[in-house]
Design a protein around this motif. Sequence first.
Motif, PDB file in Angstrom:
ATOM      1  N   GLY A  23       0.823  -1.195   0.000  1.00  0.00           N
ATOM      2  CA  GLY A  23       0.000   0.000   0.000  1.00  0.00           C
ATOM      3  C   GLY A  23       0.861   1.250   0.000  1.00  0.00           C
ATOM      4  O   GLY A  23       2.063   1.197  -0.244  1.00  0.00           O
ATOM      5  N   ILE A  24       0.251   2.377   0.290  1.00  0.00           N
ATOM      6  CA  ILE A  24       0.953   3.657   0.243  1.00  0.00           C
ATOM      7  C   ILE A  24       1.634   3.910   1.584  1.00  0.00           C
ATOM      8  O   ILE A  24       1.042   3.726   2.643  1.00  0.00           O
ATOM      9  CB  ILE A  24      -0.026   4.793  -0.086  1.00  0.00           C
ATOM     10  CG1 ILE A  24      -0.670   4.545  -1.457  1.00  0.00           C
ATOM     11  CG2 ILE A  24       0.676   6.144  -0.060  1.00  0.00           C
ATOM     12  CD1 ILE A  24      -1.828   5.465  -1.764  1.00  0.00           C
ATOM     13  N   GLU A  25       2.900   4.327   1.518  1.00  0.00           N
ATOM     14  CA  GLU A  25       3.640   4.705   2.719  1.00  0.00           C
ATOM     15  C   GLU A  25       3.828   6.217   2.726  1.00  0.00           C
ATOM     16  O   GLU A  25       4.290   6.801   1.755  1.00  0.00           O
ATOM     17  CB  GLU A  25       5.005   4.020   2.762  1.00  0.00           C
ATOM     18  CG  GLU A  25       5.810   4.361   4.006  1.00  0.00           C
ATOM     19  CD  GLU A  25       7.137   3.625   4.048  1.00  0.00           C
ATOM     20  OE1 GLU A  25       7.154   2.477   4.545  1.00  0.00           O
ATOM     21  OE2 GLU A  25       8.139   4.188   3.555  1.00  0.00           O
ATOM     22  N   LEU A  26       3.468   6.845   3.827  1.00  0.00           N
ATOM     23  CA  LEU A  26       3.618   8.283   4.008  1.00  0.00           C
ATOM     24  C   LEU A  26       4.809   8.543   4.919  1.00  0.00           C
ATOM     25  O   LEU A  26       5.006   7.843   5.918  1.00  0.00           O
ATOM     26  CB  LEU A  26       2.356   8.882   4.633  1.00  0.00           C
ATOM     27  CG  LEU A  26       1.023   8.491   3.996  1.00  0.00           C
ATOM     28  CD1 LEU A  26      -0.133   9.136   4.741  1.00  0.00           C
ATOM     29  CD2 LEU A  26       0.990   8.862   2.523  1.00  0.00           C
ATOM     30  N   GLU A  27       5.606   9.553   4.563  1.00  0.00           N
ATOM     31  CA  GLU A  27       6.777   9.910   5.363  1.00  0.00           C
ATOM     32  C   GLU A  27       6.691  11.385   5.750  1.00  0.00           C
ATOM     33  O   GLU A  27       6.623  12.251   4.879  1.00  0.00           O
ATOM     34  CB  GLU A  27       8.067   9.654   4.587  1.00  0.00           C
ATOM     35  CG  GLU A  27       9.331  10.037   5.352  1.00  0.00           C
ATOM     36  CD  GLU A  27      10.583   9.866   4.519  1.00  0.00           C
ATOM     37  OE1 GLU A  27      11.164   8.765   4.551  1.00  0.00           O
ATOM     38  OE2 GLU A  27      10.977  10.832   3.822  1.00  0.00           O
ATOM     39  N   TYR A  28       6.699  11.648   7.050  1.00  0.00           N
ATOM     40  CA  TYR A  28       6.644  13.012   7.566  1.00  0.00           C
ATOM     41  C   TYR A  28       7.845  13.254   8.470  1.00  0.00           C
ATOM     42  O   TYR A  28       8.169  12.420   9.323  1.00  0.00           O
ATOM     43  CB  TYR A  28       5.360  13.239   8.376  1.00  0.00           C
ATOM     44  CG  TYR A  28       4.084  13.025   7.594  1.00  0.00           C
ATOM     45  CD1 TYR A  28       3.643  13.976   6.683  1.00  0.00           C
ATOM     46  CD2 TYR A  28       3.323  11.876   7.760  1.00  0.00           C
ATOM     47  CE1 TYR A  28       2.480  13.795   5.960  1.00  0.00           C
ATOM     48  CE2 TYR A  28       2.159  11.681   7.042  1.00  0.00           C
ATOM     49  CZ  TYR A  28       1.737  12.642   6.145  1.00  0.00           C
ATOM     50  OH  TYR A  28       0.584  12.445   5.419  1.00  0.00           O
ATOM     51  N   TRP A  29       8.484  14.405   8.268  1.00  0.00           N
ATOM     52  CA  TRP A  29       9.570  14.820   9.153  1.00  0.00           C
ATOM     53  C   TRP A  29       9.106  16.019   9.978  1.00  0.00           C
ATOM     54  O   TRP A  29       8.520  16.961   9.443  1.00  0.00           O
ATOM     55  CB  TRP A  29      10.807  15.200   8.347  1.00  0.00           C
ATOM     56  CG  TRP A  29      11.579  14.017   7.846  1.00  0.00           C
ATOM     57  CD1 TRP A  29      11.374  13.331   6.679  1.00  0.00           C
ATOM     58  CD2 TRP A  29      12.690  13.384   8.488  1.00  0.00           C
ATOM     59  NE1 TRP A  29      12.277  12.305   6.558  1.00  0.00           N
ATOM     60  CE2 TRP A  29      13.106  12.314   7.655  1.00  0.00           C
ATOM     61  CE3 TRP A  29      13.381  13.613   9.677  1.00  0.00           C
ATOM     62  CZ2 TRP A  29      14.174  11.483   7.975  1.00  0.00           C
ATOM     63  CZ3 TRP A  29      14.455  12.781  10.009  1.00  0.00           C
ATOM     64  CH2 TRP A  29      14.838  11.742   9.159  1.00  0.00           C
ATOM     65  N   PHE A  30       9.397  15.958  11.281  1.00  0.00           N
ATOM     66  CA  PHE A  30       9.005  17.004  12.212  1.00  0.00           C
ATOM     67  C   PHE A  30      10.215  17.517  12.976  1.00  0.00           C
ATOM     68  O   PHE A  30      11.164  16.772  13.250  1.00  0.00           O
ATOM     69  CB  PHE A  30       7.995  16.460  13.236  1.00  0.00           C
ATOM     70  CG  PHE A  30       6.666  16.073  12.676  1.00  0.00           C
ATOM     71  CD1 PHE A  30       5.604  16.968  12.691  1.00  0.00           C
ATOM     72  CD2 PHE A  30       6.449  14.811  12.135  1.00  0.00           C
ATOM     73  CE1 PHE A  30       4.362  16.613  12.180  1.00  0.00           C
ATOM     74  CE2 PHE A  30       5.217  14.448  11.618  1.00  0.00           C
ATOM     75  CZ  PHE A  30       4.171  15.350  11.635  1.00  0.00           C
TER      76      PHE A  30
END
Length: 287
Positions: A23-30
């Motif tokens: 499926g779709i993998e989301l990557e967020y940097w904070f």
Amino acid sequence: MSLTAQTFEGFLLTRNWRDTPQGIELEYWFSTPEGPLCALVRGERSVFFLPEADLPGARSVLAAHRPDEVRSVQLRDFALQPVVGLYFSHYRQARRAADALREAGLDPLEADINPADRYLMERFINGSAQLLGTPRHVRHHVLLENPGIRAGDYRPALKVVSYDIETAMQGLQLYSIGVHGWGGDAEVRRVFMLGEGAGQDFVVHCASQEAVLQAFQDFLVEFDPDVLIGWNVVNFDTRYLQRLADHLGLRLLLGRERRPGYWRELDDDGQRFTVQFPGRVVLDGIE
């Protein structure tokens, strides 16, 4: 490694998505008080909407592109007509289906919103966020896998690096990269210069263009900024460094964890670009 779920306050820096077999993998940097944090959200789906009345005319397209699910939702279009959600396990599959529906004279709604942006929009996150998950410490950052994420009110103290390059008027000849970094209690100035001669203590002498580029990238790893800034920093400085790296057979790794950037053309002439480096925002003085 921690085995206990923790809550983190963060401010969103960069976002990205990728299709995977699962499926779709989301990557967020904070940016967080504890340092940089990467949140990975796996197994997401891409969705867009279609007026319910258009379903009969979409049968042949949907049979060819096979969404995972067609579901009634509690939403309406601008004409106040009910819509259905079309769910796909891969974003590229959803884009192809939306294009085919347009070719058939139908109007897929919100098909231009990528999964990483939709995930944030649905949670009303426009910068600050609160994240709940079990952290893993990976090199220079904290990693959360499939955390809970909701809107927050955290305001970060960002680390920033401004940089400027000096080059020959023609060709690909890099002479120096000057940097000024600040954030927290730290302030650093460096000039990575090709050749010998300058005697100032902030000058780092490098034997080749490759060495200048490598010294700059090593500095970013050490200082670890959240934001890269400069005047025309995208379409001149960073684009020039990318062209030089390509010419030298190197990779330009200005993202966190020495990650490469994602370039996108903004015009048909190839004169204006935008770039995203994972974990670092690039802000252009002109743009």
